[in-house]
Design a protein around this motif. Structure first.
Motif, PDB file in Angstrom:
ATOM      1  N   ILE A  56       0.832  -1.219   0.000  1.00 22.69           N
ATOM      2  CA  ILE A  56       0.000   0.000   0.000  1.00 22.69           C
ATOM      3  C   ILE A  56       0.862   1.262   0.000  1.00 22.69           C
ATOM      4  O   ILE A  56       0.676   2.148  -0.849  1.00 22.69           O
ATOM      5  CB  ILE A  56      -0.976  -0.028   1.188  1.00 22.69           C
ATOM      6  N   PRO A  57       1.833   1.411   0.915  1.00 24.22           N
ATOM      7  CA  PRO A  57       2.689   2.610   0.847  1.00 24.22           C
ATOM      8  C   PRO A  57       3.468   2.706  -0.462  1.00 24.22           C
ATOM      9  O   PRO A  57       3.675   3.808  -0.990  1.00 24.22           O
ATOM     10  CB  PRO A  57       3.639   2.440   2.039  1.00 24.22           C
ATOM     11  N   TYR A  58       3.894   1.549  -0.979  1.00 22.51           N
ATOM     12  CA  TYR A  58       4.627   1.564  -2.243  1.00 22.51           C
ATOM     13  C   TYR A  58       3.750   2.101  -3.381  1.00 22.51           C
ATOM     14  O   TYR A  58       4.203   2.913  -4.195  1.00 22.51           O
ATOM     15  CB  TYR A  58       5.117   0.157  -2.569  1.00 22.51           C
ATOM     16  N   SER A  59       2.496   1.671  -3.425  1.00 22.17           N
ATOM     17  CA  SER A  59       1.588   2.130  -4.473  1.00 22.17           C
ATOM     18  C   SER A  59       1.311   3.629  -4.348  1.00 22.17           C
ATOM     19  O   SER A  59       1.295   4.357  -5.349  1.00 22.17           O
ATOM     20  CB  SER A  59       0.274   1.345  -4.410  1.00 22.17           C
ATOM     21  N   ILE A  60       1.109   4.093  -3.110  1.00 28.85           N
ATOM     22  CA  ILE A  60       0.891   5.532  -2.899  1.00 28.85           C
ATOM     23  C   ILE A  60       2.132   6.332  -3.300  1.00 28.85           C
ATOM     24  O   ILE A  60       2.048   7.374  -3.962  1.00 28.85           O
ATOM     25  CB  ILE A  60       0.519   5.805  -1.426  1.00 28.85           C
ATOM     26  N   GLY A  61       3.300   5.816  -2.898  1.00 31.65           N
ATOM     27  CA  GLY A  61       4.538   6.500  -3.236  1.00 31.65           C
ATOM     28  C   GLY A  61       4.794   6.532  -4.737  1.00 31.65           C
ATOM     29  O   GLY A  61       5.342   7.514  -5.259  1.00 31.65           O
ATOM     30  N   LEU A  62       4.382   5.486  -5.436  1.00 28.45           N
ATOM     31  CA  LEU A  62       4.560   5.452  -6.882  1.00 28.45           C
ATOM     32  C   LEU A  62       3.756   6.563  -7.553  1.00 28.45           C
ATOM     33  O   LEU A  62       4.262   7.292  -8.415  1.00 28.45           O
ATOM     34  CB  LEU A  62       4.128   4.088  -7.418  1.00 28.45           C
ATOM     35  N   GLY A  63       2.492   6.724  -7.125  1.00 23.18           N
ATOM     36  CA  GLY A  63       1.668   7.797  -7.680  1.00 23.18           C
ATOM     37  C   GLY A  63       2.180   9.173  -7.299  1.00 23.18           C
ATOM     38  O   GLY A  63       2.233  10.080  -8.140  1.00 23.18           O
ATOM     39  N   ALA A  64       2.589   9.332  -6.031  1.00 19.27           N
ATOM     40  CA  ALA A  64       3.117  10.628  -5.586  1.00 19.27           C
ATOM     41  C   ALA A  64       4.410  10.975  -6.319  1.00 19.27           C
ATOM     42  O   ALA A  64       4.644  12.145  -6.677  1.00 19.27           O
ATOM     43  CB  ALA A  64       3.357  10.603  -4.074  1.00 19.27           C
ATOM     44  N   GLY A  65       5.234   9.975  -6.579  1.00 11.86           N
ATOM     45  CA  GLY A  65       6.475  10.213  -7.306  1.00 11.86           C
ATOM     46  C   GLY A  65       6.222  10.679  -8.727  1.00 11.86           C
ATOM     47  O   GLY A  65       6.930  11.561  -9.234  1.00 11.86           O
ATOM     48  N   MET A  66       5.209  10.134  -9.378  1.00 11.25           N
ATOM     49  CA  MET A  66       4.883  10.565 -10.738  1.00 11.25           C
ATOM     50  C   MET A  66       4.371  12.002 -10.737  1.00 11.25           C
ATOM     51  O   MET A  66       4.695  12.789 -11.632  1.00 11.25           O
ATOM     52  CB  MET A  66       3.845   9.621 -11.342  1.00 11.25           C
ATOM     53  N   ILE A  67       3.582  12.360  -9.720  1.00 12.62           N
ATOM     54  CA  ILE A  67       3.083  13.741  -9.622  1.00 12.62           C
ATOM     55  C   ILE A  67       4.246  14.710  -9.435  1.00 12.62           C
ATOM     56  O   ILE A  67       4.324  15.757 -10.083  1.00 12.62           O
ATOM     57  CB  ILE A  67       2.075  13.863  -8.470  1.00 12.62           C
TER      58      ILE A  67
END
Length: 207
Positions: free
Chosen positions: A146-157
């Motif tokens: 879950i944190p990895y998925s959130i971080g992946l989206g935040a990193g793209m932003i």
């Protein structure tokens, strides 16, 4: 004493079709006060149909047009020697095309991420990390996933520096830099192509 006129041509301007290009449309001008107004409204160029949607106005053309009316002025150019005049109409963005492109990019990006994760065995890595940290084994280490998925989206932003239409900071995004470089290359190609075709010449502005 002859008047000195300083002219800085703009790199690229948008101009309505079938309207004469005036000096104020393509340049910044510093001149004596009694000349400034007339200089700015001097007709410089008429975009021909064969040049649409892009034409190149060379400094030599500007010099010739100004010397026709003020033969005694001393013209000093600062900056680029050409201006690209874009007469194309602003492109409309139909909603069906926008949705299609958005869906295509969304699906393509999702498949790319999933294929990358499959290639590097990301699920197995999360399972192994969970086992190392907790000493337990599970097939769904959500505490990592879950944190990895959130971080992946935040990193793209953060990488693209945009959240919908809102810019996060004043720095340009990598996409904006690439688009800028692409436009610069296109403009340079247009200038070189015009010279190759003989429409711009350092010796004859009407060739």
């Amino acid at each position: 004493m002859e008047a000195i006129v300083y002219i800085r041509l703009r790199h690229r301007v948008r101009h309505p079709q079938n309207k004469t290009v005036k000096l104020r449309d393509i340049a910044e001008v510093i001149a004596p006060e009694h000349l400034q107004g007339d200089l700015l409204y001097t007709d410089i160029y008429k975009v021909r149909k064969r040049e649409m949607p892009v034409a190149v106005v060379d400094a030599m053309i500007v010099i010739e047009k100004l010397h026709e009316q003020w033969p005694g002025i001393d013209i000093q150019f600062i900056g680029p020697a050409q201006t690209i005049v874009d007469t194309s109409s602003p492109a409309r963005k139909p909603w069906p095309l926008f949705l299609f492109v958005w869906l295509l990019l969304f699906v393509g990006a999702g498949l790319t991420i999933m294929n990358f994760h499959e290639d590097v065995s990301m699920p197995e890595v999360h399972i192994k990390l969970y086992e190392i940290v907790t000493g337990e084994t599970t097939e769904q280490p959500l505490i990592f996933q879950i944190p990895y998925s959130i971080g992946l989206g935040a990193g793209m932003i953060l990488f693209f520096n945009h959240l919908f239409k809102k810019r996060l900071n004043e720095e340009p995004s990598p996409m904006e830099i690439e688009m800028f470089n692409y436009q610069q290359d296109m403009d340079q190609y247009v200038i070189v192509h015009e010279r190759k075709e003989g429409r711009i010449s350092d010796d004859d502005p009407h060739s």
